[in-house]
Design an enzyme around this catalytic site. Structure first.
Site, PDB file in Angstrom:
ATOM      1  N   GLU A  86      -4.702  -2.603   2.784  1.00 60.90           N
ATOM      2  CA  GLU A  86      -5.566  -2.286   3.921  1.00 60.90           C
ATOM      3  C   GLU A  86      -4.804  -1.533   5.010  1.00 60.90           C
ATOM      4  O   GLU A  86      -5.050  -1.693   6.198  1.00 60.90           O
ATOM      5  CB  GLU A  86      -6.176  -3.568   4.489  1.00 60.90           C
ATOM      6  CG  GLU A  86      -7.101  -4.267   3.507  1.00 60.90           C
ATOM      7  CD  GLU A  86      -7.709  -5.540   4.055  1.00 60.90           C
ATOM      8  OE1 GLU A  86      -7.561  -5.831   5.265  1.00 60.90           O
ATOM      9  OE2 GLU A  86      -8.334  -6.266   3.260  1.00 60.90           O
ATOM     10  N   CYS A  87      -3.893  -0.687   4.597  1.00 61.58           N
ATOM     11  CA  CYS A  87      -3.027   0.067   5.507  1.00 61.58           C
ATOM     12  C   CYS A  87      -3.479   1.524   5.532  1.00 61.58           C
ATOM     13  O   CYS A  87      -4.047   2.024   4.560  1.00 61.58           O
ATOM     14  CB  CYS A  87      -1.591  -0.038   4.981  1.00 61.58           C
ATOM     15  SG  CYS A  87      -0.363   0.935   5.844  1.00 61.58           S
ATOM     16  N   GLY A  88      -3.210   2.191   6.627  1.00 57.77           N
ATOM     17  CA  GLY A  88      -3.511   3.615   6.698  1.00 57.77           C
ATOM     18  C   GLY A  88      -2.756   4.419   5.653  1.00 57.77           C
ATOM     19  O   GLY A  88      -3.161   5.523   5.287  1.00 57.77           O
TER      20      GLY A  88
END
Length: 158
Positions: free
Chosen positions: A35-37
Protein backbone atom coordinates in the site's frame (compact mmCIF):
# COMPACT_ATOMS: atom_id res chain seq x y z
CA UNK A 1 31.66 -19.26 1.81
CA UNK A 2 29.77 -15.98 1.94
CA UNK A 3 27.90 -15.17 5.12
CA UNK A 4 24.81 -14.46 3.00
CA UNK A 5 24.32 -18.19 2.46
CA UNK A 6 24.05 -18.81 6.23
CA UNK A 7 20.71 -16.99 6.52
CA UNK A 8 17.23 -18.44 6.36
CA UNK A 9 13.85 -16.78 6.09
CA UNK A 10 10.27 -17.97 6.11
CA UNK A 11 8.34 -17.82 2.85
CA UNK A 12 4.67 -16.82 2.69
CA UNK A 13 3.69 -20.42 3.48
CA UNK A 14 5.87 -20.34 6.65
CA UNK A 15 8.48 -22.71 5.18
CA UNK A 16 12.12 -22.09 6.09
CA UNK A 17 14.11 -21.11 3.00
CA UNK A 18 17.90 -21.17 3.11
CA UNK A 19 19.70 -18.48 1.15
CA UNK A 20 22.13 -21.26 0.25
CA UNK A 21 19.67 -22.37 -2.42
CA UNK A 22 20.55 -19.17 -4.30
CA UNK A 23 24.26 -20.02 -4.47
CA UNK A 24 25.67 -19.13 -7.87
CA UNK A 25 22.81 -16.72 -8.62
CA UNK A 26 22.68 -12.93 -8.72
CA UNK A 27 20.17 -11.99 -6.00
CA UNK A 28 18.18 -8.79 -5.61
CA UNK A 29 16.62 -8.39 -2.16
CA UNK A 30 13.82 -5.84 -1.74
CA UNK A 31 11.76 -4.79 1.28
CA UNK A 32 8.25 -4.37 -0.09
CA UNK A 33 4.85 -2.99 0.87
CA UNK A 34 1.52 -3.38 -0.89
CA UNK A 35 0.00 0.00 0.00
CA UNK A 36 2.94 2.30 -0.74
CA UNK A 37 3.28 4.92 -3.43
CA UNK A 38 6.22 2.86 -4.68
CA UNK A 39 4.20 -0.38 -4.86
CA UNK A 40 3.95 -0.18 -8.69
CA UNK A 41 7.66 -1.08 -8.65
CA UNK A 42 6.43 -4.68 -8.39
CA UNK A 43 5.70 -4.46 -12.14
CA UNK A 44 9.28 -3.43 -12.93
CA UNK A 45 10.72 -6.03 -10.57
CA UNK A 46 8.64 -8.74 -12.22
CA UNK A 47 9.81 -7.55 -15.67
CA UNK A 48 13.45 -7.81 -14.53
CA UNK A 49 12.77 -11.27 -13.13
CA UNK A 50 11.15 -12.50 -16.34
CA UNK A 51 13.93 -11.03 -18.49
CA UNK A 52 16.89 -12.33 -16.48
CA UNK A 53 15.87 -15.31 -14.33
CA UNK A 54 17.02 -17.77 -17.00
CA UNK A 55 20.44 -16.09 -16.86
CA UNK A 56 20.65 -16.52 -13.09
CA UNK A 57 18.75 -13.62 -11.47
CA UNK A 58 16.66 -14.19 -8.36
CA UNK A 59 14.52 -11.49 -6.78
CA UNK A 60 13.44 -11.97 -3.17
CA UNK A 61 10.66 -9.80 -1.76
CA UNK A 62 10.40 -9.17 1.97
CA UNK A 63 7.17 -7.41 3.03
CA UNK A 64 7.59 -4.91 5.85
CA UNK A 65 5.04 -2.82 7.77
CA UNK A 66 7.52 -0.45 9.46
CA UNK A 67 7.08 2.48 7.07
CA UNK A 68 3.73 4.21 7.30
CA UNK A 69 1.99 0.92 8.13
CA UNK A 70 1.82 0.23 4.39
CA UNK A 71 1.87 -3.56 4.65
CA UNK A 72 -0.98 -4.24 7.09
CA UNK A 73 -2.13 -7.58 5.69
CA UNK A 74 -1.29 -11.14 6.61
CA UNK A 75 0.72 -13.52 4.44
CA UNK A 76 -2.35 -14.69 2.51
CA UNK A 77 -3.42 -11.16 1.56
CA UNK A 78 0.18 -10.24 0.68
CA UNK A 79 0.44 -13.23 -1.64
CA UNK A 80 -2.91 -12.52 -3.28
CA UNK A 81 -2.14 -8.81 -3.73
CA UNK A 82 1.25 -9.43 -5.30
CA UNK A 83 -0.08 -12.01 -7.74
CA UNK A 84 -3.45 -10.47 -8.58
CA UNK A 85 -2.34 -6.83 -8.82
CA UNK A 86 1.18 -7.24 -10.22
CA UNK A 87 1.59 -10.82 -11.50
CA UNK A 88 4.54 -11.43 -9.18
CA UNK A 89 6.20 -14.81 -9.73
CA UNK A 90 9.45 -14.21 -7.84
CA UNK A 91 9.71 -15.54 -4.26
CA UNK A 92 7.99 -13.51 -1.56
CA UNK A 93 8.71 -14.04 2.12
CA UNK A 94 6.81 -13.59 5.37
CA UNK A 95 6.47 -10.09 6.75
CA UNK A 96 9.55 -8.95 8.67
CA UNK A 97 11.08 -5.91 10.29
CA UNK A 98 14.11 -4.34 8.62
CA UNK A 99 15.05 -1.74 11.27
CA UNK A 100 15.33 -1.82 15.04
CA UNK A 101 15.99 -4.55 17.58
CA UNK A 102 13.65 -7.00 15.84
CA UNK A 103 15.12 -6.54 12.37
CA UNK A 104 15.55 -9.81 10.48
CA UNK A 105 19.18 -11.01 10.73
CA UNK A 106 19.52 -10.95 6.93
CA UNK A 107 18.67 -7.24 6.86
CA UNK A 108 20.99 -6.51 9.78
CA UNK A 109 23.75 -8.13 7.73
CA UNK A 110 22.88 -6.30 4.50
CA UNK A 111 22.73 -2.92 6.26
CA UNK A 112 26.09 -3.58 7.91
CA UNK A 113 27.69 -4.57 4.60
CA UNK A 114 26.10 -1.77 2.56
CA UNK A 115 25.42 1.22 4.76
CA UNK A 116 23.87 4.39 3.40
CA UNK A 117 23.82 8.06 4.29
CA UNK A 118 21.44 6.96 7.06
CA UNK A 119 24.09 4.58 8.37
CA UNK A 120 22.60 1.20 9.07
CA UNK A 121 18.96 2.22 8.76
CA UNK A 122 16.63 1.55 5.87
CA UNK A 123 14.81 4.72 4.89
CA UNK A 124 11.62 3.38 3.29
CA UNK A 125 9.90 0.56 1.38
CA UNK A 126 11.57 -0.76 -1.76
CA UNK A 127 15.19 -0.35 -0.66
CA UNK A 128 17.10 -2.84 -2.80
CA UNK A 129 20.29 -4.85 -2.21
CA UNK A 130 22.17 -6.53 -5.06
CA UNK A 131 24.23 -9.63 -4.28
CA UNK A 132 26.70 -11.20 -6.71
CA UNK A 133 27.00 -14.87 -7.66
CA UNK A 134 29.45 -15.43 -4.80
CA UNK A 135 26.98 -14.15 -2.19
CA UNK A 136 28.74 -10.81 -1.73
CA UNK A 137 26.50 -7.75 -1.28
CA UNK A 138 27.75 -5.31 -3.92
CA UNK A 139 25.29 -2.44 -4.24
CA UNK A 140 22.41 -0.78 -2.42
CA UNK A 141 19.69 1.17 -4.22
CA UNK A 142 17.39 3.84 -2.84
CA UNK A 143 13.64 3.22 -2.61
CA UNK A 144 13.02 5.65 -5.45
CA UNK A 145 15.41 3.87 -7.84
CA UNK A 146 13.14 2.23 -10.38
CA UNK A 147 13.78 -1.41 -11.23
CA UNK A 148 14.74 -0.40 -14.78
CA UNK A 149 17.55 1.64 -13.21
CA UNK A 150 19.07 -1.58 -11.83
CA UNK A 151 19.34 -3.35 -15.16
CA UNK A 152 22.88 -2.20 -16.04
CA UNK A 153 24.24 -3.38 -12.65
CA UNK A 154 22.38 -6.69 -12.87
CA UNK A 155 23.65 -7.39 -16.39
CA UNK A 156 27.25 -6.75 -15.25
CA UNK A 157 26.91 -9.45 -12.61
CA UNK A 158 25.16 -11.98 -14.84
Amino acid sequence: MSQFYNFTAKDLQANDVSMEQYKGKVVLIVNTASECGLTPQFEGLEALYKNYRDQGLEILGFPCNQFGKQEPGDEKSIAEGCVVNYGVTFPMFSKIEVNGDNAHPLFKYLKKELGSILGSKIKWNFTKFLIDRDGKPVKRFAPTTKPSGLEKDIKKLL
